[in-house]
Scaffold this motif. Structure first.
Motif, short mmCIF file in Angstrom:
data_model
loop_
_atom_site.label_atom_id
_atom_site.label_comp_id
_atom_site.label_asym_id
_atom_site.label_seq_id
_atom_site.Cartn_x
_atom_site.Cartn_y
_atom_site.Cartn_z
N THR A 295 0.16 -7.20 -1.10
CA THR A 295 1.27 -7.49 -2.01
C THR A 295 1.39 -8.99 -2.25
OG1 THR A 295 2.82 -7.54 -0.17
CG2 THR A 295 2.60 -5.44 -1.34
N GLY A 296 0.27 -9.69 -2.12
CA GLY A 296 0.29 -11.14 -2.26
C GLY A 296 0.19 -11.59 -3.71
N GLY A 297 0.09 -12.91 -3.88
CA GLY A 297 -0.01 -13.48 -5.22
C GLY A 297 -1.18 -14.45 -5.31
N PHE A 298 -1.59 -14.73 -6.55
CA PHE A 298 -2.71 -15.65 -6.79
C PHE A 298 -2.21 -17.06 -7.06
CE2 PHE A 298 -4.04 -11.50 -8.47
CZ PHE A 298 -5.20 -11.30 -7.74
N LEU A 337 -8.77 -7.93 -9.96
CA LEU A 337 -8.21 -8.03 -8.61
C LEU A 337 -6.75 -7.57 -8.60
CD1 LEU A 337 -9.73 -11.46 -7.49
CD2 LEU A 337 -10.33 -9.20 -6.61
N ALA A 338 -5.98 -7.98 -9.62
CA ALA A 338 -4.57 -7.57 -9.69
C ALA A 338 -4.49 -6.04 -9.82
CB ALA A 338 -3.88 -8.25 -10.87
N ARG A 339 -5.40 -5.49 -10.57
CA ARG A 339 -5.42 -4.02 -10.73
C ARG A 339 -5.66 -3.34 -9.37
NH1 ARG A 339 -9.58 -0.20 -11.15
NH2 ARG A 339 -11.17 -1.79 -10.76
N LEU A 340 -6.64 -3.85 -8.62
CA LEU A 340 -6.95 -3.23 -7.31
C LEU A 340 -5.77 -3.33 -6.35
CD1 LEU A 340 -10.60 -4.56 -6.87
CD2 LEU A 340 -9.91 -2.17 -7.12
N LEU A 341 -5.13 -4.50 -6.35
CA LEU A 341 -3.99 -4.69 -5.44
C LEU A 341 -2.83 -3.77 -5.84
CD1 LEU A 341 -4.06 -8.59 -5.23
CD2 LEU A 341 -4.71 -6.99 -3.43
N THR A 342 -2.59 -3.68 -7.16
CA THR A 342 -1.49 -2.83 -7.62
C THR A 342 -1.78 -1.36 -7.31
OG1 THR A 342 -1.09 -4.44 -9.36
CG2 THR A 342 -0.02 -2.31 -9.62
N VAL A 390 10.75 -3.57 -11.96
CA VAL A 390 10.41 -2.94 -10.67
C VAL A 390 10.87 -3.84 -9.53
CG1 VAL A 390 8.49 -2.29 -9.16
CG2 VAL A 390 8.50 -1.54 -11.53
N ALA A 391 10.56 -5.14 -9.63
CA ALA A 391 10.95 -6.06 -8.54
C ALA A 391 12.47 -6.15 -8.45
CB ALA A 391 10.34 -7.44 -8.78
N ALA A 392 13.14 -6.14 -9.61
CA ALA A 392 14.60 -6.33 -9.62
C ALA A 392 15.34 -5.12 -9.04
CB ALA A 392 15.08 -6.61 -11.03
N LEU A 404 3.82 -8.86 -7.41
CA LEU A 404 3.37 -10.26 -7.40
C LEU A 404 1.94 -10.41 -7.93
CD1 LEU A 404 4.69 -11.88 -4.10
CD2 LEU A 404 5.51 -12.19 -6.44
N ALA A 405 1.10 -9.42 -7.67
CA ALA A 405 -0.29 -9.54 -8.14
C ALA A 405 -0.30 -9.80 -9.65
CB ALA A 405 -1.07 -8.28 -7.80
N PHE A 406 0.44 -8.98 -10.38
CA PHE A 406 0.45 -9.16 -11.84
C PHE A 406 1.34 -10.32 -12.28
CE2 PHE A 406 -1.69 -5.01 -12.69
CZ PHE A 406 -2.68 -5.54 -13.50
N THR A 407 2.49 -10.50 -11.62
CA THR A 407 3.35 -11.61 -12.09
C THR A 407 2.68 -12.96 -11.83
OG1 THR A 407 4.62 -11.46 -10.04
CG2 THR A 407 5.59 -10.44 -11.98
N SER A 408 2.00 -13.10 -10.69
CA SER A 408 1.31 -14.39 -10.44
C SER A 408 0.11 -14.53 -11.37
CB SER A 408 0.90 -14.52 -8.97
OG SER A 408 -0.03 -13.53 -8.62
#
Ligand SMILES: Cc1cc2nc3c(=O)[nH]c(=O)nc-3n(C[C@H](O)[C@H](O)[C@H](O)COP(=O)(O)O)c2cc1C
Ligand code: SF4
Length: 445
Positions: A295-298, A337-342, A390-392, A404-408
């Motif tokens: 659930t990290g960010g880039f 990468l964001a797709r895989l994490l999500t 979703v985050a909110a 975070l993967a997609f937002t970052s």
């Protein structure tokens, strides 16, 4: 087999300081004691007293290594202040991120630091029951830990009269079995109660109402392993290590194109130094560093001066999370990468709340369409809206962080996201059957 990476000689070691001294048999109590194990407990009992032990922990600025960075002293004070006849302390050694072995590595390299930290925490908050929760998929480690606890009890460092203090602290090793979400503290507590687990709305926090509805301190094993050092050396000495707002050291799981391993690093270390520890990129450009695990960010290659610490990472849209740091070079596709994490986050959502259960699935589908050259015209807007909503609406931190993967990616790699969503191209040539190279240059922001 764990590979510990060599760090510069002048970097302080709080967690792995006696690893080499006890490497011949890390589970030999005598060797551990000769190397300094249980000195912190003796000092806490002899000089600080139960509640007096909380003060140096608070003064040290120690923040939880389980990901959220919550101040440990505050958590202990809250638990100690609850009127209760029974309190618990739980060491979270679950290690939920399947790609990060830092917590298990610590337990294998120096089990005494965790056991001692657990006993000190129990002594400090007035808990008589202390639980070390670990995964059940390594029975050999469980057996070794049970042996270590028994040895500590026989030597008087745990049990009926901890280090001659008159306090009882019974330590139990509890292997638990479950999925990713089991690492979340309220799920872990349910598992320890023998119940099926889904996260609870907080407050009340476990420090107020936790295991069997009693005040419970849940701390990551690394957090607890720092406590004996603080009890021995004082809170100020610990506060002088690392960064001002994130003192101390942490174990990171580094992975890059040229190497991988675990290292103890002072918090506040620039990401650039972590990339070097991971072996660099063999001369290729650093495109991104993925910080925080599933659930990290880039963070992009031009932000390598960012300090690896709780607040600086959060400002850049990432977080410490599981302590994983993955270096991606210019051959990587951020959208892929964001797709895989999500996908991982969607698959592991427990299903209790609809925005998370459905929202992450929809984000996953957008990722699929983006990386297979079939975006819908509405996807750019939907991605923005969904990630925010979703985050909110999060019930637990999983949902708060899973976007975070997609937002970052959108924050730092917007042109590359737009290449996929608006032009059906993948500049890195990773996604198929998307056309290659027709969009922005790899690594552009
Ligand atoms: C999905 C999810 C998984 C988690 N997994 C772990 C874990 O494996 N180990 C851990 O210590 N904390 C994990 N946490 C954080 C715990 O809920 C909790 O904050 C932590 O154990 C508290 O200890 P600390 O204050 O020492 O960080 C996870 C949180 C979430 C939302
Ligand atoms: S936010 Fe997601 S992971 Fe958390 S309780 Fe709800 S469904 Fe489960």
């Amino acid at each position: 087999m764990t590979t510990f990476l060599a760090t510069p000689r002048d970097w302080p070691q709080v967690l792995l300081g006696r690893r080499e001294a006890i490497a011949a048999d890390p589970f030999d109590l005598d060797a551990g004691v000769r190397a300094g194990a249980f000195e912190g407990l003796r000092r806490a009992v002899r000089d600080l007293g139960a509640t007096g032990t909380i003060a140096p922990v608070a003064a040290s600025g120690l923040r939880g290594r389980g990901g959220a960075g919550f101040p440990t002293g505050e958590k202990w004070r809250a638990a100690a202040a609850q009127p209760a006849t029974q309190r618990y302390v739980v060491a979270n050694g679950y290690g939920a991120d399947p790609a990060t072995q830092t917590d298990q590595a610590l337990l294998l390299a120096d089990p005494w630091s965790v056991i001692e930290g657990l006993v000190i925490a129990a002594f400090a908050v007035g808990a008589t029951e202390a639980i070390l929760a670990v995964r059940n998929d390594d029975p050999a480690l469980v057996t070794k830990l049970e042996g270590a606890v028994l040895a500590a009890e026989e030597a008087g460092f745990a049990g009926d009269d901890v280090a001659g203090s008159g306090h009882r602290v019974t330590v139990t090793v509890r292997p638990v079995q479950g999925a990713y979400m089991l690492g979340e503290e309220t799920v872990l507590l349910k598992a320890l109660e023998g119940k099926r687990g889904q996260p609870d709305q907080r407050p009340p926090y476990p420090a107020e109402r936790g295991l069997f509805d009693r005040p419970t301190v849940v701390n990551n094993v690394q957090t607890l392993a720092a406590v004996p050092w603080i009890a021995s050396h004082g809170g100020e000495a610990f506060a002088a290590i690392g960064s001002k707002s994130s003192p101390g050291t942490i174990l990171v799981q580094l992975r890059g194109p040229a190497g991988a391993g675990i290292a103890e690093v002072p918090l506040g270390t620039p990401l650039r130094d972590l990339v070097q520890l991971a072996g660099g990129t063999g001369g290729r450009a650093v495109k991104a560093v993925l910080v925080g695990g599933p659930t990290g960010g880039f963070l992009p290659g031009d932000l390598l001066d960012t300090a690896y610490e709780f607040d600086a990472l959060r400002e850049q849209g990432a977080h410490i999370g599981s302590g994983s740091v993955v270096v991606a070079d210019d051959r990587s596709c951020i959208v892929d990468l964001a797709r895989l994490l999500t996908r991982f986050s969607a698959d592991n959502a427990c299903g209790k709340t609809i925005p998370c259960r459905i929202g992450l699935k929809r984000l996953d589908e957008i990722g699929d369409r983006a990386s297979s050259g079939r975006p819908k015209p509405t996807d750019p807007q939907l991605l923005d809206d969904l990630a925010h909503d979703v985050a909110a609406s999060a019930l637990c931190d999983h949902e708060r962080l899973a976007t975070l993967a997609f937002t970052s990616a959108m924050r730092h790699f917007r042109p590359e996201v737009d290449d996929h969503l608006l032009r059906s191209t993948c500049p890195a040539g990773v996604c198929t059957p998307i056309a290659v190279g027709a969009g922005t240059a790899p690594g552009s922001r």
